[in-house]
Design a protein around this motif. Structure first.
Motif, mmCIF file in Angstrom:
data_model
loop_
_atom_site.group_PDB
_atom_site.id
_atom_site.type_symbol
_atom_site.label_atom_id
_atom_site.label_comp_id
_atom_site.label_asym_id
_atom_site.label_seq_id
_atom_site.Cartn_x
_atom_site.Cartn_y
_atom_site.Cartn_z
ATOM 1 N N GLU A 56 0.828 -1.209 0.000
ATOM 2 C CA GLU A 56 0.000 0.000 0.000
ATOM 3 C C GLU A 56 0.863 1.261 0.000
ATOM 4 O O GLU A 56 1.904 1.312 0.670
ATOM 5 C CB GLU A 56 -0.909 0.027 1.235
ATOM 6 C CG GLU A 56 -1.946 -1.076 1.264
ATOM 7 C CD GLU A 56 -3.015 -0.903 0.201
ATOM 8 O OE1 GLU A 56 -3.443 0.234 -0.063
ATOM 9 O OE2 GLU A 56 -3.439 -1.943 -0.363
ATOM 10 N N ARG A 57 0.387 2.283 -0.725
ATOM 11 C CA ARG A 57 1.089 3.566 -0.764
ATOM 12 C C ARG A 57 0.940 4.275 0.573
ATOM 13 O O ARG A 57 -0.096 4.200 1.225
ATOM 14 C CB ARG A 57 0.514 4.432 -1.882
ATOM 15 C CG ARG A 57 1.295 5.712 -2.073
ATOM 16 C CD ARG A 57 0.879 6.423 -3.331
ATOM 17 N NE ARG A 57 1.563 7.697 -3.412
ATOM 18 C CZ ARG A 57 1.240 8.651 -4.261
ATOM 19 N NH1 ARG A 57 0.257 8.469 -5.117
ATOM 20 N NH2 ARG A 57 1.901 9.779 -4.278
ATOM 21 N N ARG A 58 2.005 4.984 0.963
ATOM 22 C CA ARG A 58 2.022 5.766 2.199
ATOM 23 C C ARG A 58 2.316 7.217 1.879
ATOM 24 O O ARG A 58 2.889 7.531 0.842
ATOM 25 C CB ARG A 58 3.092 5.215 3.143
ATOM 26 C CG ARG A 58 2.750 3.797 3.590
ATOM 27 C CD ARG A 58 3.812 3.178 4.433
ATOM 28 N NE ARG A 58 4.148 3.998 5.587
ATOM 29 C CZ ARG A 58 5.281 3.862 6.253
ATOM 30 N NH1 ARG A 58 6.171 2.972 5.890
ATOM 31 N NH2 ARG A 58 5.540 4.619 7.294
ATOM 32 N N TRP A 59 1.932 8.089 2.785
ATOM 33 C CA TRP A 59 2.227 9.506 2.632
ATOM 34 C C TRP A 59 3.724 9.736 2.792
ATOM 35 O O TRP A 59 4.387 9.065 3.581
ATOM 36 C CB TRP A 59 1.491 10.329 3.688
ATOM 37 C CG TRP A 59 0.027 10.421 3.451
ATOM 38 C CD1 TRP A 59 -0.951 9.742 4.125
ATOM 39 C CD2 TRP A 59 -0.640 11.192 2.456
ATOM 40 N NE1 TRP A 59 -2.178 10.054 3.615
ATOM 41 C CE2 TRP A 59 -2.020 10.951 2.583
ATOM 42 C CE3 TRP A 59 -0.202 12.064 1.467
ATOM 43 C CZ2 TRP A 59 -2.967 11.554 1.770
ATOM 44 C CZ3 TRP A 59 -1.138 12.668 0.648
ATOM 45 C CH2 TRP A 59 -2.495 12.410 0.807
ATOM 46 N N THR A 60 4.238 10.699 2.039
ATOM 47 C CA THR A 60 5.623 11.146 2.198
ATOM 48 C C THR A 60 5.600 12.645 2.458
ATOM 49 O O THR A 60 4.610 13.316 2.188
ATOM 50 C CB THR A 60 6.470 10.849 0.942
ATOM 51 O OG1 THR A 60 5.926 11.556 -0.178
ATOM 52 C CG2 THR A 60 6.518 9.355 0.646
ATOM 53 N N ASP A 61 6.703 13.166 2.986
ATOM 54 C CA ASP A 61 6.746 14.589 3.321
ATOM 55 C C ASP A 61 7.634 15.400 2.386
ATOM 56 O O ASP A 61 8.020 16.516 2.704
ATOM 57 C CB ASP A 61 7.184 14.771 4.778
ATOM 58 C CG ASP A 61 8.593 14.270 5.031
ATOM 59 O OD1 ASP A 61 9.239 13.737 4.110
ATOM 60 O OD2 ASP A 61 9.066 14.390 6.193
ATOM 61 N N ALA A 62 7.937 14.851 1.217
ATOM 62 C CA ALA A 62 8.781 15.567 0.257
ATOM 63 C C ALA A 62 8.142 15.511 -1.128
ATOM 64 O O ALA A 62 7.534 14.504 -1.508
ATOM 65 C CB ALA A 62 10.180 14.943 0.216
ATOM 66 N N GLN A 63 8.299 16.589 -1.848
ATOM 67 C CA GLN A 63 7.721 16.701 -3.181
ATOM 68 C C GLN A 63 8.295 15.649 -4.126
ATOM 69 O O GLN A 63 9.478 15.333 -4.084
ATOM 70 C CB GLN A 63 7.996 18.099 -3.735
ATOM 71 C CG GLN A 63 7.314 18.395 -5.046
ATOM 72 C CD GLN A 63 7.460 19.861 -5.432
ATOM 73 O OE1 GLN A 63 8.026 20.659 -4.701
ATOM 74 N NE2 GLN A 63 6.939 20.200 -6.593
ATOM 75 N N ALA A 64 7.416 15.103 -4.984
ATOM 76 C CA ALA A 64 7.791 14.155 -6.039
ATOM 77 C C ALA A 64 8.456 12.888 -5.488
ATOM 78 O O ALA A 64 9.422 12.382 -6.049
ATOM 79 C CB ALA A 64 8.672 14.824 -7.088
ATOM 80 N N THR A 65 7.919 12.406 -4.368
ATOM 81 C CA THR A 65 8.403 11.156 -3.788
ATOM 82 C C THR A 65 7.210 10.231 -3.564
ATOM 83 O O THR A 65 6.055 10.672 -3.535
ATOM 84 C CB THR A 65 9.112 11.380 -2.435
ATOM 85 O OG1 THR A 65 8.204 11.979 -1.502
ATOM 86 C CG2 THR A 65 10.349 12.250 -2.596
ATOM 87 N N GLY A 66 7.511 8.953 -3.402
ATOM 88 C CA GLY A 66 6.484 7.973 -3.106
ATOM 89 C C GLY A 66 7.067 6.865 -2.255
ATOM 90 O O GLY A 66 8.277 6.608 -2.310
ATOM 91 N N ALA A 67 6.210 6.217 -1.483
ATOM 92 C CA ALA A 67 6.647 5.090 -0.652
ATOM 93 C C ALA A 67 5.507 4.087 -0.575
ATOM 94 O O ALA A 67 4.333 4.470 -0.510
ATOM 95 C CB ALA A 67 7.043 5.560 0.746
ATOM 96 N N TRP A 68 5.864 2.812 -0.574
ATOM 97 C CA TRP A 68 4.888 1.739 -0.486
ATOM 98 C C TRP A 68 5.386 0.707 0.518
ATOM 99 O O TRP A 68 6.560 0.362 0.524
ATOM 100 C CB TRP A 68 4.696 1.078 -1.846
ATOM 101 C CG TRP A 68 4.029 1.973 -2.852
ATOM 102 C CD1 TRP A 68 2.700 2.023 -3.153
ATOM 103 C CD2 TRP A 68 4.658 2.953 -3.690
ATOM 104 N NE1 TRP A 68 2.465 2.977 -4.125
ATOM 105 C CE2 TRP A 68 3.647 3.558 -4.467
ATOM 106 C CE3 TRP A 68 5.979 3.388 -3.850
ATOM 107 C CZ2 TRP A 68 3.913 4.560 -5.396
ATOM 108 C CZ3 TRP A 68 6.243 4.384 -4.768
ATOM 109 C CH2 TRP A 68 5.215 4.966 -5.530
#
Length: 162
Positions: A56-68
């Motif tokens: 599942e995708r998670r929130w990140t705190d930096a522009q143009a990033t993603g985490a799963w």
């Protein structure tokens, strides 16, 4: 129970619920790349899928990033300088060329080749399949302008292998 006691119980329940929910979906702290604010990275960001290889995708705190995944098994950063010619293995999945750095196995660093700006992925090979991750992200990353390609890349795309 008095109104004041009921109000305190309500506040406590809302607070506990908020803590419980935030614990399930904690924000992943990352750093934005130098070119993260480009329109090209915005095109990638809005097309990132909700799941990558079942994570599942998670929130990140930096522009143009993603985490799963929790903990994060896949981390994406858009906005890096495009790499030049390399001796790293190059694979093509979903029409996107990727340089594969396995020097920190089981974590792989995968960087787009021939796309500007570049996207970099960190993938935990013990949790997800890098090929599945690249396949799931190819629609988003394929939006980046292509200006060159790998010479004789390996095709890890099952559909291309016929």
């Amino acid at each position: 129970m008095s109104h004041r006691s009921a109000a305190l119980v309500s506040v406590a329940l809302v607070t506990l619920l908020g803590v419980a929910l935030s614990g399930c979906a904690s924000t992943v702290s990352l750093e934005a790349a130098p070119e993260a604010n480009t329109p090209e990275c915005a095109d990638v960001t809005v097309r990132m899928p909700d799941t990558v290889d079942g994570q599942e995708r998670r929130w990140t705190d930096a522009q143009a990033t993603g985490a799963w995944g929790d903990p994060a098994a896949v981390i994406l950063t858009c906005g890096l300088e495009a790499p030049g010619p390399s001796t790293l293995r190059c694979i093509t999945i979903g029409g996107v060329d990727w340089l594969v750095d396995e020097s920190e196995a089981p974590r792989f660093r995968l960087t787009t080749y021939g796309r500007t700006p570049a996207v970099e992925l960190f993938v935990d090979n013990e949790v997800v399949s890098p090929n599945n991750v690249l396949s799931d992200l190819s629609g988003a990353v394929g939006q980046l302008p292509k200006d060159r390609e790998c010479i004789a890349p390996e095709s890890a795309d099952p559909e291309a292998q016929g």
